[in-house]
Motif scaffolding. Structure first.
Motif, short mmCIF file in Angstrom:
data_model
loop_
_atom_site.label_atom_id
_atom_site.label_comp_id
_atom_site.label_asym_id
_atom_site.label_seq_id
_atom_site.Cartn_x
_atom_site.Cartn_y
_atom_site.Cartn_z
N LEU A 254 0.96 -1.36 -0.05
CA LEU A 254 0.08 -0.11 -0.06
C LEU A 254 0.71 1.35 -0.10
O LEU A 254 0.56 2.19 -0.52
N ILE A 255 1.98 1.33 0.92
CA ILE A 255 2.65 2.45 1.15
C ILE A 255 3.38 2.59 -0.25
O ILE A 255 3.70 3.87 -0.90
N GLU A 256 4.15 1.41 -0.85
CA GLU A 256 4.68 1.75 -2.08
C GLU A 256 3.76 2.22 -3.45
O GLU A 256 4.35 3.06 -4.17
N SER A 257 2.42 1.80 -3.19
CA SER A 257 1.79 2.26 -4.27
C SER A 257 1.47 3.51 -4.04
O SER A 257 1.33 4.53 -4.92
N TYR A 258 1.30 4.13 -2.88
CA TYR A 258 0.76 5.43 -2.44
C TYR A 258 1.96 6.43 -2.81
O TYR A 258 1.72 7.49 -3.60
N ALA A 259 3.02 6.06 -2.40
CA ALA A 259 4.36 6.87 -2.67
C ALA A 259 5.00 6.79 -4.07
O ALA A 259 5.88 7.39 -4.51
N ASN A 260 4.60 5.66 -4.92
CA ASN A 260 5.06 5.23 -6.35
C ASN A 260 6.63 4.95 -6.15
O ASN A 260 7.44 5.58 -6.98
N LYS A 261 7.16 4.49 -5.06
CA LYS A 261 8.49 4.09 -4.71
C LYS A 261 8.58 2.97 -3.93
O LYS A 261 7.75 2.52 -3.26
N ARG A 262 9.66 2.08 -4.24
CA ARG A 262 9.96 1.02 -3.35
C ARG A 262 10.11 1.28 -1.97
O ARG A 262 10.70 2.62 -1.89
N ILE A 263 10.03 0.47 -1.00
CA ILE A 263 10.44 0.84 0.37
C ILE A 263 12.00 1.20 0.40
O ILE A 263 12.31 2.14 1.12
N ARG A 264 12.83 0.28 -0.22
CA ARG A 264 14.31 0.79 -0.04
C ARG A 264 14.58 2.12 -0.62
O ARG A 264 15.52 2.80 -0.04
N THR A 265 13.78 2.47 -1.69
CA THR A 265 14.03 3.83 -2.16
C THR A 265 13.37 4.91 -1.37
O THR A 265 14.16 5.96 -1.14
N ILE A 266 12.39 4.52 -0.66
CA ILE A 266 11.93 5.54 0.34
C ILE A 266 12.90 5.94 1.33
O ILE A 266 13.35 6.94 1.75
#
Length: 171
Positions: A31-43
């Motif tokens: 959900l977070i990756e979809s919302y942010a349009n980034k992978r967790i490691r990129t965030i």
């Protein structure tokens, strides 16, 4: 809602629970990756861990307001969101640190599984984090289920049984 340390098997267990119960399985990190349009490691690398934790809080508020009758797998640090108990029954998937790491390293995609978890890049720091989170997981959980060396289908069956018993006790 499934909580536990990273790599313990929350996503796999959620999918199995969904199969057994007919509910949808939702993954907070997805959900977070979809919302942010980034992978967790990129965030983590671009925005830092505090930014990721804010996204977890936002996801928790959304889940509380919009999701019912679903199996939710969380990231390892999701246990710290303020409204976790308001989202639903909290099930802690427990395994000792060494068993978690052994399980990850024995996976066919082990390198990818470790790489996608920024907080597993330093094993000594990860072990300290595990030890810090352990009492938090136990304090927040409505149910604790042991994971190590158990078939995920059996773990899912136990969760269904224990959550039913918990609900019966509360009524």
């Amino acid at each position: 809602m499934l909580i536990g340390f990273m790599g313990v098997g929350k996503g796999r267990t959620a999918r199995c629970l969904a199969d057994q119960t007919g509910m949808f399985a939702l993954d907070c990190d997805d959900l977070i990756e979809s919302y942010a349009n980034k992978r967790i490691r990129t965030i983590f690398s671009e925005d830092g861990e505090p930014a990721f934790r804010e996204l977890e809080k936002k996801a928790a508020r959304w889940l509380e307001k919009n999701v019912n009758a679903s199996v939710i797998s969380t990231g390892g640090g999701f246990v710290n969101v303020e409204n976790i108990k308001a989202i639903g029954t909290v099930v802690y998937l427990h395994s000792d640190f060494d068993s978690i790491i052994k399980s990850i390293k024995s996976h066919p995609n082990a390198e990818k599984k470790i790489k996608k978890r920024p907080l597993l890049q330093d094993m000594e720091a990860a072990r300290k984090l595990y030890n810090t989170r352990l009492p938090i997981y136990r304090r927040v959980a409505d149910v604790e289920v042991f994971m190590a060396d158990r078939p995920v289908a059996r773990v899912a069956e136990e969760i269904v049984e224990r959550v039913k018993m918990l609900k019966l006790k509360k009524s």
